[in-house]
Design an enzyme around this catalytic site. Structure first.
Site, mmCIF file in Angstrom:
data_model
loop_
_atom_site.group_PDB
_atom_site.id
_atom_site.type_symbol
_atom_site.label_atom_id
_atom_site.label_comp_id
_atom_site.label_asym_id
_atom_site.label_seq_id
_atom_site.Cartn_x
_atom_site.Cartn_y
_atom_site.Cartn_z
ATOM 1 N N THR A 295 71.821 53.377 -103.313
ATOM 2 C CA THR A 295 71.475 52.058 -102.669
ATOM 3 C C THR A 295 72.662 50.784 -103.080
ATOM 4 O O THR A 295 73.263 50.229 -102.177
ATOM 5 C CB THR A 295 70.185 51.622 -102.699
ATOM 6 O OG1 THR A 295 69.178 52.218 -102.118
ATOM 7 C CG2 THR A 295 70.073 50.053 -101.848
ATOM 8 N N ASP B 100 63.826 59.950 -100.274
ATOM 9 C CA ASP B 100 64.801 58.868 -100.851
ATOM 10 C C ASP B 100 65.462 58.471 -99.630
ATOM 11 O O ASP B 100 66.443 59.401 -99.260
ATOM 12 C CB ASP B 100 65.377 59.020 -102.008
ATOM 13 C CG ASP B 100 66.169 57.593 -102.582
ATOM 14 O OD1 ASP B 100 65.966 56.731 -101.819
ATOM 15 O OD2 ASP B 100 66.550 57.840 -103.878
ATOM 16 N N ASP C 267 64.476 61.324 -106.161
ATOM 17 C CA ASP C 267 65.888 61.157 -106.483
ATOM 18 C C ASP C 267 65.978 62.738 -106.665
ATOM 19 O O ASP C 267 67.336 63.094 -106.514
ATOM 20 C CB ASP C 267 65.924 60.603 -107.881
ATOM 21 C CG ASP C 267 65.945 59.104 -107.838
ATOM 22 O OD1 ASP C 267 66.377 58.265 -106.747
ATOM 23 O OD2 ASP C 267 65.140 58.364 -108.753
ATOM 24 N N ILE D 151 67.813 56.004 -98.978
ATOM 25 C CA ILE D 151 69.195 55.998 -99.299
ATOM 26 C C ILE D 151 69.181 55.999 -100.829
ATOM 27 O O ILE D 151 68.780 55.103 -101.718
ATOM 28 C CB ILE D 151 69.761 54.514 -99.097
ATOM 29 C CG1 ILE D 151 69.779 54.388 -97.313
ATOM 30 C CG2 ILE D 151 71.112 54.659 -99.236
ATOM 31 C CD1 ILE D 151 70.402 53.188 -96.927
ATOM 32 N N ASP D 152 69.638 57.203 -101.470
ATOM 33 C CA ASP D 152 69.876 57.263 -102.808
ATOM 34 C C ASP D 152 71.298 56.876 -103.216
ATOM 35 O O ASP D 152 72.140 57.549 -102.712
ATOM 36 C CB ASP D 152 69.539 58.728 -103.357
ATOM 37 C CG ASP D 152 69.632 59.034 -104.627
ATOM 38 O OD1 ASP D 152 68.827 58.112 -105.422
ATOM 39 O OD2 ASP D 152 70.602 59.747 -105.059
ATOM 40 N N GLU E 135 60.291 56.612 -101.303
ATOM 41 C CA GLU E 135 60.581 55.451 -102.375
ATOM 42 C C GLU E 135 60.227 54.091 -101.745
ATOM 43 O O GLU E 135 59.663 53.416 -102.734
ATOM 44 C CB GLU E 135 61.973 55.716 -102.666
ATOM 45 C CG GLU E 135 62.426 54.482 -103.602
ATOM 46 C CD GLU E 135 63.984 54.281 -104.018
ATOM 47 O OE1 GLU E 135 64.768 55.090 -102.981
ATOM 48 O OE2 GLU E 135 64.359 53.809 -104.713
HETATM 49 C C1 IPD Z 1 68.866 55.370 -108.044
HETATM 50 C C2 IPD Z 1 70.248 56.152 -107.986
HETATM 51 C C3 IPD Z 1 71.081 55.876 -109.287
HETATM 52 C C4 IPD Z 1 69.940 56.618 -110.480
HETATM 53 C C5 IPD Z 1 68.765 55.793 -110.324
HETATM 54 C C6 IPD Z 1 67.783 55.942 -108.896
HETATM 55 P P1 IPD Z 1 68.271 54.370 -105.386
HETATM 56 O O1 IPD Z 1 68.336 55.537 -106.516
HETATM 57 O O2 IPD Z 1 70.316 57.607 -107.709
HETATM 58 O O3 IPD Z 1 72.447 56.433 -109.350
HETATM 59 O O4 IPD Z 1 70.686 56.216 -111.586
HETATM 60 O O5 IPD Z 1 68.012 56.429 -111.223
HETATM 61 O O6 IPD Z 1 66.964 55.303 -109.020
HETATM 62 O O7 IPD Z 1 67.606 53.139 -105.939
HETATM 63 O O8 IPD Z 1 69.865 54.146 -104.930
HETATM 64 O O9 IPD Z 1 67.567 55.255 -104.294
#
Ligand code: IPD
Length: 272
Positions: free
Chosen positions: A94, A89, A218, A91-92, A69
């Site tokens: 963030t 990813d 994700d 940190i999913d 990412e």
């Molecule tokens: C996000 C989170 C969020 C989701 C977004 C993602 P990130 O990832 O998973 O819940 O709604 O579509 O992009 O930016 O925290 O790695």
């Protein structure tokens, strides 16, 4: 032991060790920078986790391909070929991490010939380690997990997110789908992490999940974890799932997936 089993064991140790970077920095407010808009955040920890994991994987598997990412945010292209490709990813969730809401995870998937072969979703804050290898089932902390058997939306707990875009057309669809879900489903939840929402479906804690605007990183791990737990992962309009489409719908049963798909107002973001 197959080649993929070996890849998995190596990756698992790398992910577990990188999880310490998250737990060490979880307390307190964090500095962050904005990416695509004012709700799309990145911290130094996201970057450190990505650098740590990708550099170790590259050392172990120099001939593999990598999609991360934060590397993409800094200009790398998303290229998915038939080569073994790790999709990360760091940190999913963030925004959760920045606020200290304890639902953030490392999400790492491996695709070969564009097919998901293994997935790891690790929330080190809550000590939740979700794993799956193709044809070997899905696990939470070494215990096998299964999706729920709910077949109808009226009895379903549905996880979905507003996402990280302020695009007016996208927000309109989010509001319309929010209305649909709160009037037709039993309940809704938003964990703030696309990967953990999928993990909730895999363990049967949520019955379905959908999102428009996710990226390959994700959902690369969540896809195989849900499927190995017995669930279905499809395109929200009902066709086959396409990891680069930025659209996903998963559910414990085919019946629920189909009903949810028919209920949703569709949105087609620009592809990865
Ligand atoms: C996000 C989170 C969020 C989701 C977004 C993602 P990130 O990832 O998973 O819940 O709604 O579509 O992009 O930016 O925290 O790695």
């Amino acid at each position: 032991m197959s080649m993929v089993d070996t890849y998995f064991m190596v990756a698992l140790e790398i992910v577990k060790s990188a999880g310490k970077l998250i737990t060490e920095h979880v307390k307190g407010c964090k500095d962050y920078k904005l990416k695509s808009c004012d709700i799309d955040l990145v911290t130094e920890v996201d970057k450190a986790v990505e650098t740590t994991i990708l550099s170790k994987l590259k050392e172990e598997f120099p001939h593999h391909a990598f999609i991360g990412e934060e590397s993409v945010a800094e200009g790398a292209r998303v290229v998915l070929t038939d080569e073994p490709t790790w999709v990360l990813d760091p940190i999913d969730g963030t925004l959760n991490f920045v606020h200290g809401f304890p639902h953030s995870c490392i999400s790492l998937g491996l695709l070969i010939n564009k097919v998901p072969e293994m997935g790891i979703i690790y929330n080190p804050i809550m000590n939740q380690l979700f794993t799956a290898l193709k044809h070997q089932g899905a696990y939470l902390n070494d215990q096998i997990i299964h999706v729920s058997k709910v077949k109808e939306l009226k009895g379903a707990l549905v996880a979905f997110e507003a996402g990280t875009s302020r695009d007016a057309d996208k927000m309109k669809v989010v509001r319309e789908n929010f209305d649909q879900i709160i009037s037709k489903a039993q309940g809704m939840r938003a964990l703030g992490s696309a990967a953990l929402n999928m993990a909730m479906v895999a363990m049967g804690a949520a019955d379905a999940n959908f999102e428009f605007g996710i990226h390959a990183w994700d959902v690369a791990a969540g896809t195989i974890i849900v499927r190995e737990a017995g669930g279905v992962v499809i395109d929200p309009a009902g066709g086959p799932f396409d990891i680069l489409s930025r659209r996903v719908l998963c559910a414990g049963t085919k019946e629920l997936a189909e009903e949810l798909s028919k209920t949703l107002v569709q949105y087609y973001p620009e592809r990865d």
